[in-house]
Design a protein around this motif. Sequence first.
Motif, short mmCIF file in Angstrom:
data_model
loop_
_atom_site.label_atom_id
_atom_site.label_comp_id
_atom_site.label_asym_id
_atom_site.label_seq_id
_atom_site.Cartn_x
_atom_site.Cartn_y
_atom_site.Cartn_z
N ASP A 42 4.16 14.35 0.28
CA ASP A 42 2.86 13.70 0.37
C ASP A 42 2.51 13.41 1.83
O ASP A 42 3.15 13.91 2.74
N TYR A 43 1.52 12.58 2.05
CA TYR A 43 1.08 12.22 3.39
C TYR A 43 2.18 11.52 4.15
O TYR A 43 3.07 10.91 3.56
N LYS A 44 2.12 11.59 5.48
CA LYS A 44 3.14 10.97 6.32
C LYS A 44 3.15 9.45 6.12
O LYS A 44 4.20 8.84 6.03
N ASP A 45 1.98 8.85 6.08
CA ASP A 45 1.89 7.42 5.78
C ASP A 45 0.57 7.13 5.08
O ASP A 45 -0.37 7.92 5.14
N ILE A 46 0.55 5.99 4.39
CA ILE A 46 -0.67 5.55 3.72
C ILE A 46 -0.85 4.06 4.00
O ILE A 46 0.11 3.35 4.29
N VAL A 47 -2.09 3.63 3.92
CA VAL A 47 -2.42 2.21 4.10
C VAL A 47 -3.19 1.77 2.86
O VAL A 47 -4.16 2.42 2.46
N ILE A 48 -2.74 0.67 2.27
CA ILE A 48 -3.42 0.12 1.09
C ILE A 48 -4.03 -1.21 1.49
O ILE A 48 -3.34 -2.08 2.03
N SER A 49 -5.33 -1.35 1.21
CA SER A 49 -6.03 -2.58 1.56
C SER A 49 -6.91 -3.00 0.39
O SER A 49 -7.27 -2.19 -0.46
N ARG A 50 -7.25 -4.26 0.39
CA ARG A 50 -8.12 -4.81 -0.67
C ARG A 50 -9.57 -4.52 -0.32
O ARG A 50 -9.97 -4.62 0.82
N ASN A 51 -10.35 -4.17 -1.33
CA ASN A 51 -11.78 -3.95 -1.18
C ASN A 51 -12.48 -5.15 -1.81
O ASN A 51 -12.77 -5.16 -2.99
N GLY A 52 -12.71 -6.18 -1.03
CA GLY A 52 -13.31 -7.40 -1.57
C GLY A 52 -12.23 -8.33 -2.08
O GLY A 52 -11.07 -8.25 -1.69
N SER A 53 -12.61 -9.21 -3.00
CA SER A 53 -11.65 -10.21 -3.47
C SER A 53 -11.20 -9.96 -4.91
O SER A 53 -10.42 -10.72 -5.44
N GLY A 54 -11.66 -8.89 -5.51
CA GLY A 54 -11.31 -8.64 -6.91
C GLY A 54 -10.12 -7.73 -7.06
O GLY A 54 -9.16 -7.77 -6.30
N ASN A 55 -10.20 -6.84 -8.04
CA ASN A 55 -9.13 -5.92 -8.39
C ASN A 55 -9.40 -4.52 -7.83
O ASN A 55 -8.98 -3.54 -8.40
N ASP A 56 -10.13 -4.46 -6.73
CA ASP A 56 -10.47 -3.17 -6.11
C ASP A 56 -9.72 -3.00 -4.80
O ASP A 56 -9.64 -3.93 -3.99
N PHE A 57 -9.20 -1.80 -4.60
CA PHE A 57 -8.41 -1.50 -3.42
C PHE A 57 -8.83 -0.16 -2.84
O PHE A 57 -9.51 0.63 -3.50
N TYR A 58 -8.40 0.09 -1.61
CA TYR A 58 -8.53 1.40 -0.98
C TYR A 58 -7.14 1.90 -0.62
O TYR A 58 -6.32 1.16 -0.09
N VAL A 59 -6.89 3.16 -0.91
CA VAL A 59 -5.68 3.84 -0.46
C VAL A 59 -6.14 4.84 0.60
O VAL A 59 -6.90 5.76 0.30
N SER A 60 -5.72 4.63 1.85
CA SER A 60 -6.18 5.44 2.97
C SER A 60 -5.04 6.29 3.52
O SER A 60 -3.88 5.84 3.55
N HIS A 61 -5.37 7.49 3.95
CA HIS A 61 -4.39 8.38 4.56
C HIS A 61 -5.11 9.32 5.53
O HIS A 61 -6.30 9.54 5.43
N ARG A 62 -4.36 9.85 6.47
CA ARG A 62 -4.92 10.80 7.44
C ARG A 62 -4.67 12.22 6.94
O ARG A 62 -3.60 12.52 6.43
N GLU A 63 -5.68 13.05 7.12
CA GLU A 63 -5.55 14.47 6.79
C GLU A 63 -5.81 15.29 8.04
O GLU A 63 -6.75 14.99 8.79
N ASP A 64 -4.98 16.29 8.27
CA ASP A 64 -5.20 17.19 9.40
C ASP A 64 -6.38 18.11 9.11
O ASP A 64 -6.59 18.53 7.97
N GLN A 65 -7.14 18.41 10.14
CA GLN A 65 -8.27 19.33 10.04
C GLN A 65 -7.93 20.60 10.81
O GLN A 65 -7.40 20.53 11.92
#
Length: 119
Positions: A42-65
């Motif tokens: 999978d990706y080298k690293d990922i960052v998980i952050s909250r999207n607001g104060s509820g049960n919503d999140f973002y899973v972020s990763h870098r992709e090479d172009q």
Amino acid sequence: MREIRFAKATVVVVVALAQFGCGKGNDGDQYIGKWARVSGQDYKDIVISRNGSGNDFYVSHREDQYNDDGNKVGTVMRQQPATIVDGKMIVSSSIQYAMTIDKSNGHLVTPGSEFEREK
């Protein structure tokens, strides 16, 4: 006798408030942070952050172009929305998948990869 009833009622109210105060709002906190891959493809690293104060999140990763010749020309950050369902993080991408945390070692497990929290 009244004092005993009052004490019992007070205890019931305090216990009920404590249980509701410890609701499911924090289920996803264990996932939040930066994770580095320790195995898999999978990706080298990922960052998980909250999207607001509820049960919503973002899973972020870098992709090479890459350009048409196959040479790397840069990277782009991608974000995928996610939610917590029954203790698992469900990520919505082209194919929906689940992530869990292995209780034995604290690693984040995705289909085909394993990550550890960066310090």
